[in-house]
Design a protein around this motif. Structure first.
Motif, PDB file in Angstrom:
ATOM      1  N   LEU A   1       3.294   8.066  -2.938  1.00 39.87           N
ATOM      2  CA  LEU A   1       3.133   6.517  -3.165  1.00 39.87           C
ATOM      3  C   LEU A   1       2.532   5.548  -1.936  1.00 39.87           C
ATOM      4  N   LEU A   2       2.837   6.145  -0.516  1.00 35.15           N
ATOM      5  CA  LEU A   2       2.287   5.471   0.364  1.00 35.15           C
ATOM      6  C   LEU A   2       0.639   5.818   0.513  1.00 35.15           C
ATOM      7  N   ALA A   3       0.384   7.176   0.089  1.00 38.94           N
ATOM      8  CA  ALA A   3      -1.088   7.185   0.200  1.00 38.94           C
ATOM      9  C   ALA A   3      -1.960   6.511  -0.643  1.00 38.94           C
ATOM     10  N   LEU A   4      -0.910   6.297  -2.047  1.00 44.07           N
ATOM     11  CA  LEU A   4      -1.935   5.324  -3.209  1.00 44.07           C
ATOM     12  C   LEU A   4      -1.692   3.821  -2.512  1.00 44.07           C
ATOM     13  N   ALA A   5      -0.856   3.595  -1.938  1.00 43.55           N
ATOM     14  CA  ALA A   5      -0.772   2.266  -1.346  1.00 43.55           C
ATOM     15  C   ALA A   5      -1.789   1.999  -0.430  1.00 43.55           C
ATOM     16  N   GLY A   6      -1.932   2.874   0.462  1.00 43.60           N
ATOM     17  CA  GLY A   6      -3.210   2.907   1.461  1.00 43.60           C
ATOM     18  C   GLY A   6      -4.448   2.987   1.323  1.00 43.60           C
ATOM     19  N   LEU A   7      -4.780   3.262   0.002  1.00 42.48           N
ATOM     20  CA  LEU A   7      -6.323   3.444  -0.461  1.00 42.48           C
ATOM     21  C   LEU A   7      -6.916   1.896  -0.200  1.00 42.48           C
ATOM     22  N   PRO A   8      -6.613   0.959  -0.898  1.00 43.83           N
ATOM     23  CA  PRO A   8      -7.303  -0.507  -0.360  1.00 43.83           C
ATOM     24  C   PRO A   8      -7.474  -0.736   0.985  1.00 43.83           C
ATOM     25  N   GLY A   9      -6.471  -0.239   1.992  1.00 45.31           N
ATOM     26  CA  GLY A   9      -6.838  -0.432   3.565  1.00 45.31           C
ATOM     27  C   GLY A   9      -7.932   0.605   4.078  1.00 45.31           C
ATOM     28  N   VAL A  10      -8.071   1.729   3.074  1.00 46.10           N
ATOM     29  CA  VAL A  10      -8.970   2.737   3.549  1.00 46.10           C
ATOM     30  C   VAL A  10     -10.441   2.462   3.026  1.00 46.10           C
ATOM     31  N   LEU A  11     -10.422   1.999   1.651  1.00 43.92           N
ATOM     32  CA  LEU A  11     -11.783   1.885   1.094  1.00 43.92           C
ATOM     33  C   LEU A  11     -12.343   0.473   1.425  1.00 43.92           C
ATOM     34  N   THR A  12     -11.465  -0.453   1.217  1.00 50.53           N
ATOM     35  CA  THR A  12     -11.951  -1.913   1.731  1.00 50.53           C
ATOM     36  C   THR A  12     -11.213  -2.523   2.815  1.00 50.53           C
ATOM     37  N   PRO A  13     -11.322  -2.116   4.106  1.00 51.00           N
ATOM     38  CA  PRO A  13     -10.476  -2.482   5.234  1.00 51.00           C
ATOM     39  C   PRO A  13     -10.732  -3.976   5.607  1.00 51.00           C
ATOM     40  N   ARG A  14     -11.821  -4.690   5.207  1.00 52.89           N
ATOM     41  CA  ARG A  14     -12.425  -5.857   5.566  1.00 52.89           C
ATOM     42  C   ARG A  14     -11.967  -6.998   4.260  1.00 52.89           C
ATOM     43  N   HIS A  15     -11.413  -6.532   3.343  1.00 50.69           N
ATOM     44  CA  HIS A  15     -11.186  -7.332   1.986  1.00 50.69           C
ATOM     45  C   HIS A  15     -10.073  -8.215   2.436  1.00 50.69           C
ATOM     46  N   ALA A  16     -10.305  -9.263   2.363  1.00 52.71           N
ATOM     47  CA  ALA A  16      -9.029 -10.276   2.757  1.00 52.71           C
ATOM     48  C   ALA A  16      -8.052 -10.208   1.762  1.00 52.71           C
ATOM     49  N   VAL A  17      -8.085  -9.873   0.475  1.00 48.00           N
ATOM     50  CA  VAL A  17      -7.030  -9.787  -0.407  1.00 48.00           C
ATOM     51  C   VAL A  17      -6.503  -8.390  -0.469  1.00 48.00           C
ATOM     52  N   LEU A  18      -7.579  -7.524  -0.909  1.00 44.03           N
ATOM     53  CA  LEU A  18      -7.050  -5.969  -1.381  1.00 44.03           C
ATOM     54  C   LEU A  18      -6.380  -5.400  -0.280  1.00 44.03           C
ATOM     55  N   ALA A  19      -7.057  -5.292   1.124  1.00 44.31           N
ATOM     56  CA  ALA A  19      -6.608  -4.678   2.219  1.00 44.31           C
ATOM     57  C   ALA A  19      -5.068  -5.211   2.527  1.00 44.31           C
ATOM     58  N   SER A  20      -4.966  -6.648   2.402  1.00 44.11           N
ATOM     59  CA  SER A  20      -3.664  -7.343   2.899  1.00 44.11           C
ATOM     60  C   SER A  20      -2.667  -6.991   1.652  1.00 44.11           C
ATOM     61  N   LEU A  21      -2.978  -6.659   0.513  1.00 40.88           N
ATOM     62  CA  LEU A  21      -1.980  -6.240  -0.607  1.00 40.88           C
ATOM     63  C   LEU A  21      -1.640  -4.915  -0.172  1.00 40.88           C
ATOM     64  N   GLY A  22      -2.653  -4.139   0.026  1.00 37.70           N
ATOM     65  CA  GLY A  22      -2.194  -2.769   0.276  1.00 37.70           C
ATOM     66  C   GLY A  22      -1.505  -2.531   1.413  1.00 37.70           C
ATOM     67  N   ARG A  23      -1.515  -3.215   2.709  1.00 42.97           N
ATOM     68  CA  ARG A  23      -0.575  -3.136   3.679  1.00 42.97           C
ATOM     69  C   ARG A  23       0.804  -3.606   3.400  1.00 42.97           C
ATOM     70  N   PHE A  24       0.862  -4.645   2.578  1.00 45.18           N
ATOM     71  CA  PHE A  24       2.050  -5.171   2.315  1.00 45.18           C
ATOM     72  C   PHE A  24       2.874  -4.058   1.342  1.00 45.18           C
ATOM     73  N   ALA A  25       1.972  -3.559   0.217  1.00 45.81           N
ATOM     74  CA  ALA A  25       2.696  -2.465  -0.415  1.00 45.81           C
ATOM     75  C   ALA A  25       3.202  -1.136   0.376  1.00 45.81           C
ATOM     76  N   GLU A  26       2.436  -0.866   1.376  1.00 48.80           N
ATOM     77  CA  GLU A  26       2.822   0.297   2.386  1.00 48.80           C
ATOM     78  C   GLU A  26       4.284  -0.208   3.090  1.00 48.80           C
ATOM     79  N   THR A  27       4.265  -1.288   3.380  1.00 51.68           N
ATOM     80  CA  THR A  27       5.480  -1.607   4.139  1.00 51.68           C
ATOM     81  C   THR A  27       6.912  -1.891   3.510  1.00 51.68           C
ATOM     82  N   VAL A  28       6.636  -2.300   2.187  1.00 53.07           N
ATOM     83  CA  VAL A  28       7.856  -2.317   1.437  1.00 53.07           C
ATOM     84  C   VAL A  28       8.308  -1.044   0.978  1.00 53.07           C
TER      85      VAL A  28
END
Length: 571
Positions: free
Chosen positions: A53-80
């Motif tokens: 689950l953590l690997a799946l949630a981390g995909l936006p942060g890896v693929l689109t690290p500069r995206h203002a929305v997707l990367a932030s949502l991915g980091r939020f999901a990882e934290t939860v």
């Protein structure tokens, strides 16, 4: 050759930024570490679902690290997921070992540093702090909702609380450290001198427009200071001096010193190595009272009282003001204190003017050098190529084309003359007053080279006893260059006499020729004469253009003579 299918994946891999590859490597390493810790704590393969689950949630942060929305949502999901997984893994570990120490939470909590640090690295400190808060809230809620086999809530056990607090603190410290290192790296990468220069020059431009009288001229500020001190100290002689380098001072303004007759002229002591109140005041940054005159070659027939006050801006001495009058006990402590109080505010104004003058001088010289380079690489090279073309045309002419050959010869001679003039203009643009050579050396070099090009016999008379302010030396050099150029181009002279006398604050430049003079009908030189007059006025000098006896023209400029205050009666 077209790219093959096998080559395309490799080329696509090379386009991945290095920062993105580092993010993939860090996340992969942390996931592997968390997986090993979970298996060690629970011995249950099913708990590895949290790693997936953590690997799946981390995909936006890896693929689109500069995206203002997707990367932030991915980091939020990882934290939860870390918060929920910590409670679940702790419960599984407690059931495995029949303990309630919360040690299983420490198996997944190290991953908490990944999303929080990633937010900080992407310049989102507020998001990083928010993720830390979300992690704490998720751990608390999950611990409250999880009931252990003994019927107690997981949040009530010290082991679980200690593990959560430990990793939250470590994540916070790591985030703060990352932010500090990031700022330090940014400072090292930023061209600080240019950024600071831009900021200061912008402020200087704004301040200069708001100054009373809109003046940043050191000479004018120095004269104004003397006017303010004149009714207080009632001096018969006074001067404002500033640093010029090489252990000497320059006189910015003065009164009471006769400077028109060179045989009787006295000058202020400008050496910082001399045994004088001026040198002592500069070294000690304290007012100095003396019973000796601070003038060199001064015929002191009676007692003299002198006071020298340093002008200090911050911790730096930017100048001195020297006052003196005949008689004893001229400057008691009370009067000296009043002079210091009146002179102190001028220190900052004078420092600003001196700095502005230096910046302006640097900018002017840089622009002259730039123009010289542009002309040399552009027009000068084109003229040389045209000359070569004329030479080639002359070489291929038939023998019977004598008229054409003569026209080409005249044209080639004219091109040569223009190139020579252009090279002399480039030399004039590049000429500067050297810090060590002085004004006389710069004028002598220009006179020799220009005279040799025109076939003039150059006679030099040079006498330099000190240095003038850089701005005055620069303007005197340009005036001398213009006068020498006019004599070379228009006078049709055989001899050129150049006199340069410098005895600060006095300076004299005189250029004479034995040519035909300045005809009344000639208008091409009027612009040059007007420029010389403007330059002389800028440095408060006196320009004189007169016929030379018996033939020729003399151009003379004098600075540091009787100042504007000289003719006023001493109060």
């Amino acid at each position: 050759m077209p790219s093959t299918t096998a080559e395309r994946p490799k080329r696509r891999l090379r386009r991945i930024p290095a920062s993105q590859l580092i993010a993939i490597a860090v996340r992969g390493t942390m996931l592997l570490l968390v997986g090993v810790l979970i298996m060690a704590a629970t011995k249950d393969w099913a708990e590895l679902r949290w790693v997936a689950l953590l690997a799946l949630a981390g995909l936006p942060g890896v693929l689109t690290p500069r995206h203002a929305v997707l990367a932030s949502l991915g980091r939020f999901a990882e934290t939860v997921l870390v918060g929920l997984g910590a409670s679940a893994v702790a419960l599984a570990a407690d059931q495995m070992y029949a303990l309630s120490d919360g040690a299983g939470a420490s198996a997944i909590l190290p991953y908490l540093a990944v999303p929080i640090t990633a937010a900080m690295l992407n310049h989102r400190p507020l998001e990083s702090a928010g993720l830390l808060s979300v992690a704490a809230l998720t751990l608390a809620v999950a611990g409250w909702l999880t009931v252990l086999p003994d019927g107690t809530r997981q949040l009530s056990h010290f082991g679980y609380l200690a593990a959560c607090a430990q990793w939250l603190i470590l994540a916070a410290v790591g985030t703060i450290t990352t932010g500090a290192m990031q700022r330090a790296a940014l400072i090292r990468r930023t061209p600080q001198p240019y950024a600071e220069a831009t900021r200061l020059l912008t402020q200087l431009r704004q301040v200069a427009r708001q100054l009373p009288g809109a003046t940043l001229d050191p000479g004018s500020i120095a004269e104004h200071l003397l006017e303010e001190l004149r009714p207080i100290g009632r001096p018969q002689r006074a001067a404002v001096l500033a640093a010029s380098g090489a252990g000497r001072l320059v006189v910015l303004a003065q009164f009471g010193v006769e400077a028109d007759d060179t045989s009787t002229r006295a000058a202020w002591e400008t050496s910082l190595d001399a045994d004088s109140a001026i040198a002592d005041a500069w070294a000690s940054q304290q007012p100095q009272v003396s019973g000796r005159s601070q003038l060199r070659s001064f015929d002191q027939t009676g007692p003299v009282s002198a006071v020298v006050v340093p002008l200090i801006a911050g911790v730096r001495t930017v100048g001195l003001v020297a006052l003196e009058r005949d008689g004893t006990n001229g400057y008691p402590p009370a009067l000296t204190g009043r002079i210091v109080a009146a002179a102190t505010p001028a220190a900052l104004r004078l420092e600003a003017a001196l700095l502005f003058e230096e910046v302006r001088s640097i900018a002017t010289n840089e622009e002259r050098q730039r123009l010289a380079r542009e002309i040399h690489d552009g027009v000068a090279q084109e003229l040389v190529m045209i000359g070569y073309g004329v030479d080639n045309a002359q070489a291929t002419l038939p023998e019977d084309a004598k008229d054409t050959a003569e026209e080409l010869r005249v044209l080639r001679a004219e091109i040569t003359r223009v190139i020579t003039e252009l090279r002399l203009s480039l030399f004039e643009l590049r000429s500067e007053v050297d810090r060590h050579g002085g004004l006389t050396a710069a004028i002598a070099e220009f006179a020799r080279i220009s005279g040799n090009q025109a076939g003039l016999k150059v006679n030099l008379s040079l006498d330099e006893a000190g240095r003038l302010p850089a701005s005055i030396e620069s303007e005197l050099l340009r005036i001398a260059q213009e006068a020498i150029t006019n004599a070379r181009k228009h006078a049709n002279a055989a001899n050129l006499w150049v006199t340069c006398t410098v005895d600060p604050p006095y300076g004299l430049i005189e250029v004479s020729d034995d040519g035909r003079g300045i005809p009344d009908e000639r208008t091409d030189g009027r612009y040059g004469l007007a420029i010389m007059a403007e330059r002389a006025e800028r440095i408060r000098g006196r320009l004189e253009i007169r016929p030379r006896d018996p033939v020729g023209t003399t151009v003379a400029v004098v600075v540091g003579g009787s100042s504007r205050q000289e003719g006023r009666a001493t109060r």
